[in-house]
Every structure is written in structure tokens, then in C-alpha cells.
Motif scaffolding. Sequence first.
Motif, PDB file in Angstrom:
ATOM      1  N   ARG A 136      -9.526  -1.486  -1.882  1.00 17.52           N
ATOM      2  CA  ARG A 136     -10.386  -1.782  -4.073  1.00 17.52           C
ATOM      3  C   ARG A 136     -10.891  -2.581  -4.171  1.00 17.52           C
ATOM      4  O   ARG A 136     -11.892  -2.877  -2.919  1.00 17.52           O
ATOM      5  CB  ARG A 136      -8.911  -3.005  -4.223  1.00 17.52           C
ATOM      6  CG  ARG A 136      -7.298  -2.754  -3.422  1.00 17.52           C
ATOM      7  CD  ARG A 136      -6.661  -0.922  -4.842  1.00 17.52           C
ATOM      8  NE  ARG A 136      -5.428  -1.290  -4.531  1.00 17.52           N
ATOM      9  CZ  ARG A 136      -5.433  -0.222  -3.520  1.00 17.52           C
ATOM     10  NH1 ARG A 136      -5.781   0.249  -3.428  1.00 17.52           N
ATOM     11  NH2 ARG A 136      -4.296   0.107  -3.883  1.00 17.52           N
ATOM     12  N   HIS A 175       4.193  15.176   2.241  1.00 16.05           N
ATOM     13  CA  HIS A 175       5.089  14.589   2.929  1.00 16.05           C
ATOM     14  C   HIS A 175       7.317  14.210   2.199  1.00 16.05           C
ATOM     15  O   HIS A 175       7.239  13.212   2.814  1.00 16.05           O
ATOM     16  CB  HIS A 175       4.134  12.931   2.907  1.00 16.05           C
ATOM     17  CG  HIS A 175       4.381  12.723   1.577  1.00 16.05           C
ATOM     18  ND1 HIS A 175       3.593  12.902   0.222  1.00 16.05           N
ATOM     19  CD2 HIS A 175       4.690  11.413   1.027  1.00 16.05           C
ATOM     20  CE1 HIS A 175       3.706  12.030  -0.364  1.00 16.05           C
ATOM     21  NE2 HIS A 175       4.293  10.941  -0.043  1.00 16.05           N
ATOM     22  N   ARG A 184       2.857   7.124   3.515  1.00 18.54           N
ATOM     23  CA  ARG A 184       3.112   9.066   3.650  1.00 18.54           C
ATOM     24  C   ARG A 184       4.165   9.298   4.750  1.00 18.54           C
ATOM     25  O   ARG A 184       4.249   9.754   5.224  1.00 18.54           O
ATOM     26  CB  ARG A 184       2.464  10.145   3.419  1.00 18.54           C
ATOM     27  CG  ARG A 184       1.532   9.432   1.804  1.00 18.54           C
ATOM     28  CD  ARG A 184       0.552  10.126   1.644  1.00 18.54           C
ATOM     29  NE  ARG A 184      -0.091   9.645  -0.090  1.00 18.54           N
ATOM     30  CZ  ARG A 184      -1.549   8.697   0.113  1.00 18.54           C
ATOM     31  NH1 ARG A 184      -1.022   8.479   1.517  1.00 18.54           N
ATOM     32  NH2 ARG A 184      -1.485   8.646  -1.073  1.00 18.54           N
ATOM     33  N   PHE A 195       0.322  17.072  -4.087  1.00 20.85           N
ATOM     34  CA  PHE A 195      -0.075  16.662  -2.719  1.00 20.85           C
ATOM     35  C   PHE A 195       1.066  15.948  -2.323  1.00 20.85           C
ATOM     36  O   PHE A 195       0.797  14.780  -2.571  1.00 20.85           O
ATOM     37  CB  PHE A 195      -0.902  16.360  -3.071  1.00 20.85           C
ATOM     38  CG  PHE A 195      -2.532  16.383  -3.243  1.00 20.85           C
ATOM     39  CD1 PHE A 195      -3.505  17.166  -2.999  1.00 20.85           C
ATOM     40  CD2 PHE A 195      -2.697  16.510  -4.806  1.00 20.85           C
ATOM     41  CE1 PHE A 195      -4.524  18.032  -3.490  1.00 20.85           C
ATOM     42  CE2 PHE A 195      -3.615  16.784  -5.637  1.00 20.85           C
ATOM     43  CZ  PHE A 195      -5.005  17.441  -4.382  1.00 20.85           C
ATOM     44  N   ARG A 227       0.551  -1.309  -0.019  1.00 18.44           N
ATOM     45  CA  ARG A 227       0.260   0.235   0.195  1.00 18.44           C
ATOM     46  C   ARG A 227       1.125   1.362   0.033  1.00 18.44           C
ATOM     47  O   ARG A 227       1.875   1.580   0.374  1.00 18.44           O
ATOM     48  CB  ARG A 227      -0.979  -0.023   1.065  1.00 18.44           C
ATOM     49  CG  ARG A 227      -1.746  -0.983   1.381  1.00 18.44           C
ATOM     50  CD  ARG A 227      -2.827  -1.465   0.243  1.00 18.44           C
ATOM     51  NE  ARG A 227      -3.456  -0.317  -0.153  1.00 18.44           N
ATOM     52  CZ  ARG A 227      -5.109  -0.490   0.388  1.00 18.44           C
ATOM     53  NH1 ARG A 227      -5.157  -1.912   1.103  1.00 18.44           N
ATOM     54  NH2 ARG A 227      -5.686   0.694  -0.605  1.00 18.44           N
ATOM     55  N   ASP A 228      -0.086   2.232  -0.488  1.00 25.35           N
ATOM     56  CA  ASP A 228       1.267   3.326  -0.450  1.00 25.35           C
ATOM     57  C   ASP A 228       0.689   4.416   0.614  1.00 25.35           C
ATOM     58  O   ASP A 228      -0.380   4.220   0.863  1.00 25.35           O
ATOM     59  CB  ASP A 228       0.300   4.237  -2.016  1.00 25.35           C
ATOM     60  CG  ASP A 228       0.430   3.603  -2.996  1.00 25.35           C
ATOM     61  OD1 ASP A 228       1.714   2.690  -2.882  1.00 25.35           O
ATOM     62  OD2 ASP A 228      -0.215   4.099  -3.763  1.00 25.35           O
ATOM     63  N   CYS A 245       5.644   5.472  -1.730  1.00 25.90           N
ATOM     64  CA  CYS A 245       4.142   6.413  -2.443  1.00 25.90           C
ATOM     65  C   CYS A 245       4.607   7.673  -3.356  1.00 25.90           C
ATOM     66  O   CYS A 245       5.463   7.989  -3.693  1.00 25.90           O
ATOM     67  CB  CYS A 245       3.706   7.415  -1.093  1.00 25.90           C
ATOM     68  SG  CYS A 245       2.226   7.648  -1.909  1.00 25.90           S
ATOM     69  N   PRO A 246       3.901   6.870  -4.249  1.00 26.28           N
ATOM     70  CA  PRO A 246       3.943   7.822  -5.989  1.00 26.28           C
ATOM     71  C   PRO A 246       3.740   9.230  -5.395  1.00 26.28           C
ATOM     72  O   PRO A 246       2.575   9.243  -4.963  1.00 26.28           O
ATOM     73  CB  PRO A 246       3.220   6.952  -6.860  1.00 26.28           C
ATOM     74  CG  PRO A 246       2.508   6.044  -6.512  1.00 26.28           C
ATOM     75  CD  PRO A 246       2.530   6.204  -4.877  1.00 26.28           C
ATOM     76  N   VAL A 247       4.497  10.343  -6.292  1.00 29.98           N
ATOM     77  CA  VAL A 247       3.870  11.340  -5.911  1.00 29.98           C
ATOM     78  C   VAL A 247       3.885  12.109  -7.522  1.00 29.98           C
ATOM     79  O   VAL A 247       4.707  12.270  -8.384  1.00 29.98           O
ATOM     80  CB  VAL A 247       4.635  12.141  -4.648  1.00 29.98           C
ATOM     81  CG1 VAL A 247       4.474  13.689  -5.294  1.00 29.98           C
ATOM     82  CG2 VAL A 247       4.467  11.513  -3.793  1.00 29.98           C
ATOM     83  N   ALA A 248       2.539  12.809  -8.125  1.00 32.26           N
ATOM     84  CA  ALA A 248       2.790  13.745  -9.366  1.00 32.26           C
ATOM     85  C   ALA A 248       3.303  14.746  -8.880  1.00 32.26           C
ATOM     86  O   ALA A 248       3.310  15.526  -7.980  1.00 32.26           O
ATOM     87  CB  ALA A 248       1.175  13.389  -9.377  1.00 32.26           C
ATOM     88  N   ILE A 288       6.813  11.064 -12.554  1.00 32.56           N
ATOM     89  CA  ILE A 288       6.659  10.205 -10.962  1.00 32.56           C
ATOM     90  C   ILE A 288       7.797  10.211 -10.042  1.00 32.56           C
ATOM     91  O   ILE A 288       8.523  10.219 -10.612  1.00 32.56           O
ATOM     92  CB  ILE A 288       5.178   9.068 -10.923  1.00 32.56           C
ATOM     93  CG1 ILE A 288       4.775   9.063  -9.990  1.00 32.56           C
ATOM     94  CG2 ILE A 288       6.908   7.601 -11.171  1.00 32.56           C
ATOM     95  CD1 ILE A 288       3.635   9.486  -9.815  1.00 32.56           C
TER      96      ILE A 288
HETATM   97  C1  FMN Z   1       0.351   8.049 -10.899  1.00 35.30           C
HETATM   98  C2  FMN Z   1      -0.190   8.797  -9.729  1.00 35.30           C
HETATM   99  C3  FMN Z   1      -0.182   9.669  -8.862  1.00 35.30           C
HETATM  100  C4  FMN Z   1      -0.059   9.442  -7.838  1.00 35.30           C
HETATM  101  N1  FMN Z   1      -0.584  10.672  -7.204  1.00 35.30           N
HETATM  102  C5  FMN Z   1      -0.052  11.179  -5.439  1.00 35.30           C
HETATM  103  C6  FMN Z   1       0.303  12.135  -5.363  1.00 35.30           C
HETATM  104  O1  FMN Z   1       0.952  12.871  -5.999  1.00 35.30           O
HETATM  105  N2  FMN Z   1       0.734  12.969  -3.595  1.00 35.30           N
HETATM  106  C7  FMN Z   1       0.365  11.246  -3.094  1.00 35.30           C
HETATM  107  O2  FMN Z   1      -0.063  11.655  -1.509  1.00 35.30           O
HETATM  108  N3  FMN Z   1       0.268  10.397  -3.633  1.00 35.30           N
HETATM  109  C8  FMN Z   1      -0.398  10.559  -4.672  1.00 35.30           C
HETATM  110  N4  FMN Z   1      -0.467   8.554  -5.200  1.00 35.30           N
HETATM  111  C9  FMN Z   1      -0.653   8.103  -4.321  1.00 35.30           C
HETATM  112  C10 FMN Z   1      -2.708   6.970  -4.203  1.00 35.30           C
HETATM  113  O3  FMN Z   1      -2.806   8.374  -3.460  1.00 35.30           O
HETATM  114  C11 FMN Z   1      -2.482   5.960  -3.694  1.00 35.30           C
HETATM  115  O4  FMN Z   1      -2.062   5.278  -5.034  1.00 35.30           O
HETATM  116  C12 FMN Z   1      -3.796   5.263  -3.867  1.00 35.30           C
HETATM  117  O5  FMN Z   1      -4.291   6.302  -2.756  1.00 35.30           O
HETATM  118  C13 FMN Z   1      -4.315   4.260  -3.454  1.00 35.30           C
HETATM  119  O6  FMN Z   1      -3.305   3.683  -2.084  1.00 35.30           O
HETATM  120  P1  FMN Z   1      -2.940   2.445  -1.039  1.00 35.30           P
HETATM  121  O7  FMN Z   1      -2.435   1.698  -1.814  1.00 35.30           O
HETATM  122  O8  FMN Z   1      -2.907   3.493   0.214  1.00 35.30           O
HETATM  123  O9  FMN Z   1      -4.239   2.334  -0.823  1.00 35.30           O
HETATM  124  C14 FMN Z   1      -0.783   8.353  -6.402  1.00 35.30           C
HETATM  125  C15 FMN Z   1      -0.815   7.360  -7.019  1.00 35.30           C
HETATM  126  C16 FMN Z   1      -0.353   7.090  -8.772  1.00 35.30           C
HETATM  127  C17 FMN Z   1      -0.566   5.608  -9.403  1.00 35.30           C
END
Ligand code: FMN
Length: 163
Positions: free
Chosen positions: A151, A68, A14, A65, A11-12, A108-111, A132
Motif C-alpha cells: 500500500r 478464478h 484468488r 478478470f 488482502r484479496d 476477492c472482489p470481482v468487477a 460487484i
Molecule cells: C472495485 C474493485 C474491482 C475489482 N475487480 C477485480 C477483478 O475483476 N478481478 C480481480 O481479480 N480482482 C479485482 N479486484 C481486486 C483488486 O485487484 C485488489 O483489491 C487489489 O489488487 C489489492 O489487492 P491486495 O488486497 O491483495 O493487496 C477489484 C477490487 C476492487 C476494489
Amino acid sequence: MEAYTCIRSKRDSRSYKSDSIPEETLQRILQAGRMAGSSKNIQPWAFVILRDEARKKEIAGCGDFAKHVPSAPLVIAVVLTPGGGPFDAGRAAQNMMLAAWDEGITSCPVAMHKQECAAEALGLPPEHRVAIVLSFGYPETEASLHRGVPRTPLAELVHQERW
Ligand SMILES: Cc1cc2nc3c(=O)[nH]c(=O)nc-3n(C[C@H](O)[C@H](O)[C@H](O)COP(=O)(O)O)c2cc1C
């Protein structure tokens, strides 16, 4: 960790401990990114490692966003070189995050919503862009790993033969 368990439990998150990531673990993460397949095998990526506080703050300022990000001991920007597409970058990024998770490191991926800002912060050559940014660290608490929305059930996603 078994591969399927790694995929299902990732899971992602922060919030991270300040402990730094060992160099051999970083190399493992980078190798996992490098091994991703890409369209026509052009491998259209480069990885910029950020560990310096000021550099992390600067790149965080390019996302909407990304608050973190400076608290992560390791940040890797996945850069697309000319000709690369987001699917290529996504494969490399997910490989890196899964390899990290296998070592107990969450991410966590961050855009980067402000692309010019990100390109300038990293000093990218022309025609290169940040696909990313990935923040990595050991989980701050066990609880911080379980905050995501569940999910969608497979029954709502899967279609047989036609939609
Ligand atoms: C393309 C992409 C961009 C994302 N950008 C951000 C972001 O800018 N900031 C952030 O905190 N999380 C970001 N996320 C994370 C998503 O919020 C996260 O994958 C989603 O909420 C599922 O989280 P989980 O795996 O904890 O359930 C991004 C994920 C993806 C795939």
C-alpha cells in the motif's frame, strides 16, 4: 480476530481450497453485509449466492478478470437495487469480506465489465445491477495470501487542512 488486525491483514486472494463454507458462517457473512450503513438508510442491495459450478462459470464469463471465480466454493453477487450507489455496495461488500476473513476465509472482489451479461446470468429485475461479485474460500496456501503490491505510505496520502 481483533477488528484492527482483521482490517490490516485482509488482502484479496484468488486461490481457494475446495472446502465448502459452513452455513452458519455464510449467515454471519450475509448479516455483516446487511448491517452496512447506506445513504438515507435505503439499504439498496440484495445478495445473490452462487455455489453451483455452472452458475459460477456463467457469472465469471461476465467479467474480464474473473477466471478464478468458478474455483471459489462460495460466490456472492452484490446487487444494487434502484437508487443505490457504488459507495453503498462497497460498504456492504467490505463488511462481508472482513466478516469472512475473521473466520479465516479469504476473498476477492470481482468487477462485472459486461453488465448486461451479469444481469441476465442472475435473472435480475429491471433497473437492478451487479455492483460487484465476491469470491470466497479458505486460502489454498499461506503464500497465496501475500502476493499484493504494498500500500501507498500514509505520508503520500494524507494532507492537513488543505491539499
Ligand atoms: C472495485 C474493485 C474491482 C475489482 N475487480 C477485480 C477483478 O475483476 N478481478 C480481480 O481479480 N480482482 C479485482 N479486484 C481486486 C483488486 O485487484 C485488489 O483489491 C487489489 O489488487 C489489492 O489487492 P491486495 O488486497 O491483495 O493487496 C477489484 C477490487 C476492487 C476494489
